[in-house]
Design a protein around this motif. Structure first.
Motif, PDB file in Angstrom:
ATOM      1  N   ALA A  83      96.069 -62.681 -40.488  1.00 53.97           N
ATOM      2  CA  ALA A  83      95.220 -62.057 -39.476  1.00 53.97           C
ATOM      3  C   ALA A  83      94.926 -63.030 -38.334  1.00 53.97           C
ATOM      4  N   GLN A  84      94.705 -64.305 -38.685  1.00 52.12           N
ATOM      5  CA  GLN A  84      94.435 -65.310 -37.651  1.00 52.12           C
ATOM      6  C   GLN A  84      95.640 -65.497 -36.737  1.00 52.12           C
ATOM      7  N   LEU A  85      96.822 -65.502 -37.309  1.00 52.16           N
ATOM      8  CA  LEU A  85      98.024 -65.625 -36.492  1.00 52.16           C
ATOM      9  C   LEU A  85      98.182 -64.406 -35.595  1.00 52.16           C
ATOM     10  N   GLY A  86      97.798 -63.240 -36.121  1.00 49.73           N
ATOM     11  CA  GLY A  86      97.840 -62.028 -35.305  1.00 49.73           C
ATOM     12  C   GLY A  86      96.928 -62.138 -34.090  1.00 49.73           C
ATOM     13  N   ARG A  87      95.745 -62.722 -34.284  1.00 50.11           N
ATOM     14  CA  ARG A  87      94.836 -62.930 -33.154  1.00 50.11           C
ATOM     15  C   ARG A  87      95.428 -63.916 -32.151  1.00 50.11           C
ATOM     16  N   SER A  88      96.129 -64.915 -32.646  1.00 48.60           N
ATOM     17  CA  SER A  88      96.777 -65.873 -31.756  1.00 48.60           C
ATOM     18  C   SER A  88      97.850 -65.194 -30.914  1.00 48.60           C
ATOM     19  N   TYR A  89      98.603 -64.299 -31.551  1.00 47.63           N
ATOM     20  CA  TYR A  89      99.632 -63.570 -30.806  1.00 47.63           C
ATOM     21  C   TYR A  89      99.004 -62.694 -29.721  1.00 47.63           C
ATOM     22  N   ARG A  90      97.900 -62.056 -30.033  1.00 46.78           N
ATOM     23  CA  ARG A  90      97.227 -61.216 -29.036  1.00 46.78           C
ATOM     24  C   ARG A  90      96.735 -62.050 -27.850  1.00 46.78           C
ATOM     25  N   GLN A  91      96.156 -63.200 -28.165  1.00 50.84           N
ATOM     26  CA  GLN A  91      95.711 -64.082 -27.085  1.00 50.84           C
ATOM     27  C   GLN A  91      96.894 -64.572 -26.259  1.00 50.84           C
ATOM     28  N   GLY A  92      97.969 -64.923 -26.939  1.00 50.57           N
ATOM     29  CA  GLY A  92      99.156 -65.394 -26.223  1.00 50.57           C
ATOM     30  C   GLY A  92      99.733 -64.338 -25.311  1.00 50.57           C
ATOM     31  N   MET A  93      99.809 -63.082 -25.793  1.00 49.65           N
ATOM     32  CA  MET A  93     100.345 -62.004 -24.968  1.00 49.65           C
ATOM     33  C   MET A  93      99.429 -61.716 -23.791  1.00 49.65           C
ATOM     34  N   ALA A  94      98.119 -61.782 -24.021  1.00 50.73           N
ATOM     35  CA  ALA A  94      97.175 -61.555 -22.935  1.00 50.73           C
ATOM     36  C   ALA A  94      97.334 -62.613 -21.842  1.00 50.73           C
ATOM     37  N   TRP A  95      97.481 -63.880 -22.249  1.00 48.55           N
ATOM     38  CA  TRP A  95      97.670 -64.941 -21.259  1.00 48.55           C
ATOM     39  C   TRP A  95      99.009 -64.808 -20.561  1.00 48.55           C
ATOM     40  N   PHE A  96     100.032 -64.374 -21.277  1.00 52.34           N
ATOM     41  CA  PHE A  96     101.345 -64.168 -20.656  1.00 52.34           C
ATOM     42  C   PHE A  96     101.263 -63.107 -19.563  1.00 52.34           C
ATOM     43  N   ILE A  97     100.619 -61.994 -19.855  1.00 49.82           N
ATOM     44  CA  ILE A  97     100.489 -60.937 -18.852  1.00 49.82           C
ATOM     45  C   ILE A  97      99.637 -61.425 -17.678  1.00 49.82           C
ATOM     46  N   LEU A 260     113.566 -47.475 -36.090  1.00 45.25           N
ATOM     47  CA  LEU A 260     114.562 -46.792 -36.921  1.00 45.25           C
ATOM     48  C   LEU A 260     114.647 -47.411 -38.321  1.00 45.25           C
ATOM     49  N   LYS A 261     114.353 -48.712 -38.412  1.00 46.34           N
ATOM     50  CA  LYS A 261     114.370 -49.390 -39.705  1.00 46.34           C
ATOM     51  C   LYS A 261     113.037 -49.296 -40.436  1.00 46.34           C
ATOM     52  N   GLY A 262     112.055 -48.627 -39.810  1.00 44.99           N
ATOM     53  CA  GLY A 262     110.761 -48.438 -40.450  1.00 44.99           C
ATOM     54  C   GLY A 262     109.914 -49.692 -40.534  1.00 44.99           C
ATOM     55  N   HIS A 263     110.037 -50.571 -39.545  1.00 47.08           N
ATOM     56  CA  HIS A 263     109.328 -51.852 -39.602  1.00 47.08           C
ATOM     57  C   HIS A 263     107.820 -51.752 -39.381  1.00 47.08           C
ATOM     58  N   PHE A 264     107.371 -50.755 -38.629  1.00 45.86           N
ATOM     59  CA  PHE A 264     105.962 -50.705 -38.241  1.00 45.86           C
ATOM     60  C   PHE A 264     105.177 -49.716 -39.093  1.00 45.86           C
ATOM     61  N   THR A 265     103.892 -49.996 -39.255  1.00 42.80           N
ATOM     62  CA  THR A 265     102.982 -49.093 -39.945  1.00 42.80           C
ATOM     63  C   THR A 265     101.829 -48.770 -38.994  1.00 42.80           C
ATOM     64  N   PRO A 266     101.043 -47.737 -39.275  1.00 41.47           N
ATOM     65  CA  PRO A 266      99.923 -47.402 -38.389  1.00 41.47           C
ATOM     66  C   PRO A 266      98.932 -48.544 -38.186  1.00 41.47           C
ATOM     67  N   LYS A 267      98.826 -49.464 -39.146  1.00 39.52           N
ATOM     68  CA  LYS A 267      97.869 -50.559 -39.019  1.00 39.52           C
ATOM     69  C   LYS A 267      98.506 -51.877 -38.588  1.00 39.52           C
ATOM     70  N   GLU A 268      99.772 -52.054 -38.870  1.00 41.92           N
ATOM     71  CA  GLU A 268     100.455 -53.313 -38.571  1.00 41.92           C
ATOM     72  C   GLU A 268     101.600 -53.038 -37.600  1.00 41.92           C
ATOM     73  N   HIS A 269     101.321 -53.181 -36.303  1.00 42.88           N
ATOM     74  CA  HIS A 269     102.367 -52.912 -35.314  1.00 42.88           C
ATOM     75  C   HIS A 269     102.088 -53.644 -33.994  1.00 42.88           C
ATOM     76  N   PHE A 270     101.642 -54.897 -34.086  1.00 45.39           N
ATOM     77  CA  PHE A 270     101.300 -55.587 -32.838  1.00 45.39           C
ATOM     78  C   PHE A 270     102.514 -55.768 -31.936  1.00 45.39           C
ATOM     79  N   ALA A 271     103.696 -55.988 -32.499  1.00 44.99           N
ATOM     80  CA  ALA A 271     104.887 -56.154 -31.666  1.00 44.99           C
ATOM     81  C   ALA A 271     105.087 -54.931 -30.771  1.00 44.99           C
ATOM     82  N   PHE A 272     104.887 -53.747 -31.344  1.00 43.96           N
ATOM     83  CA  PHE A 272     104.996 -52.527 -30.545  1.00 43.96           C
ATOM     84  C   PHE A 272     103.899 -52.491 -29.491  1.00 43.96           C
TER      85      PHE A 272
END
Length: 296
Positions: A83-97, A260-272
């Motif tokens: 979960a902490q790494l997920g928050r880091s990714y969100r912060q990173g994407m926000a700074w990138f944008i 198509l490979k079913g990688h994402f779920t309703p709760k875990e899909h930050f990449a999308f």
């Protein structure tokens, strides 16, 4: 006296050293050198190696993006993230944008400087009549500036036709991507797949029409990189935006195959979600570009 329970620490995955950052740096270097030389070659109407270096840089960048995405996907599907790494990714994407916002702000700033300060100044505004007579006698302050001191004449690109169609296409693509995201959150895989596929198709149509618009500008309007400040700012803003749409389309294509490979779920899909953020940002930039470059 009871002892406190031991504190629980959450794991934080740190990936091993990767070759992709240096590959990306090389790609950006090739793109910068190739694009710079290509612009000079076009302006001087001579052939050179600029276009080949630019293409090599773009191919290298594409290889880097695909390879790095693959590593990220493998790590995510292996359950290495927390979960902490997920928050880091969100912060990173926000700074990138945010960095992309500043990137386009610089180009819009150049456009506003030319229109609001430089062109009126050359026309004699702010008691600069002598400057007008010395630098460009008979110059008439107007925008778009369709003539150059060397006598090059061009026509302005109107907002009706292809620019308007492309605006509608991108706005619709934001709607389809939103409904794809809704389908993912509600676990409606069919809606997710069709809406995401339609978004990719609209992005490709946009790029095709923009390419045709450039052909029309060069062939019919005489609007080229040699057309002074108007031609320079026009191709600078629309060209870099087209590059961002291209990258956004590549991201959506990767997401489509993951769906198509079913990688994402309703709760875990930050990449999308990150891909959707980027696409909506690109759409907002185009709306501003359409208003300030084509209409005003």
């Amino acid at each position: 006296m009871a002892q406190d329970a031991p504190q629980q620490y959450e794991k934080y995955y740190v990936p091993e050293q990767s070759v992709w950052p240096i590959v990306g740096a090389i790609a950006l270097f090739l793109i910068a050198v190739g694009a710079g030389n290509y612009v000079v070659e076009v302006s001087k109407d001579k052939s050179g190696y600029g276009a080949y270096v630019l293409i090599a840089g773009l191919i290298t960048l594409l290889v880097m993006v695909v390879g790095w995405f693959k590593n990220q996907i493998d790590e995510s599907m292996s359950g290495l993230y927390s979960a902490q790494l997920g928050r880091s990714y969100r912060q990173g994407m926000a700074w990138f944008i945010f960095s992309e916002v500043m990137f386009f702000a610089a180009f819009f700033g150049a456009l506003f400087y030319a229109r609001v300060i430089a062109v009126p100044w050359l026309g004699g505004a702010s008691n600069n009549a002598m400057t007008n007579e010395v630098l460009w006698p008979g110059f008439e302050a107007m925008w778009p500036l369709v003539s150059t001191p060397g006598g090059t004449e061009t026509q302005a690109m109107g907002w009706l036709g292809l620019p308007l169609y492309n605006t509608i296409i991108l706005l619709v693509s934001s709607v389809t991507l939103h409904y794809a995201h809704v389908g993912l959150e509600e676990n409606k895989r069919k809606q997710l797949t069709w809406m995401l596929g339609l978004t990719i198709l609209l992005g490709c149509i946009f790029l095709g029409l923009q390419g045709y618009e450039y052909v029309h500008a060069y062939r019919d309007l005489g609007l080229t990189l040699q057309s002074g400040i108007y031609g320079n700012t026009f191709f600078l803003l629309t060209g870099f935006h087209g590059l961002h749409v291209t990258l956004g389309t590549v991201i959506l294509i990767v997401l489509f195959f993951r769906v198509l490979k079913g990688h994402f779920t309703p709760k875990e899909h930050f990449a999308f979600q990150a891909g959707a953020w980027y696409w909506h940002f690109v759409d907002v930039v185009w709306v501003m570009l359409f208003f300030f470059v084509y209409i005003l």
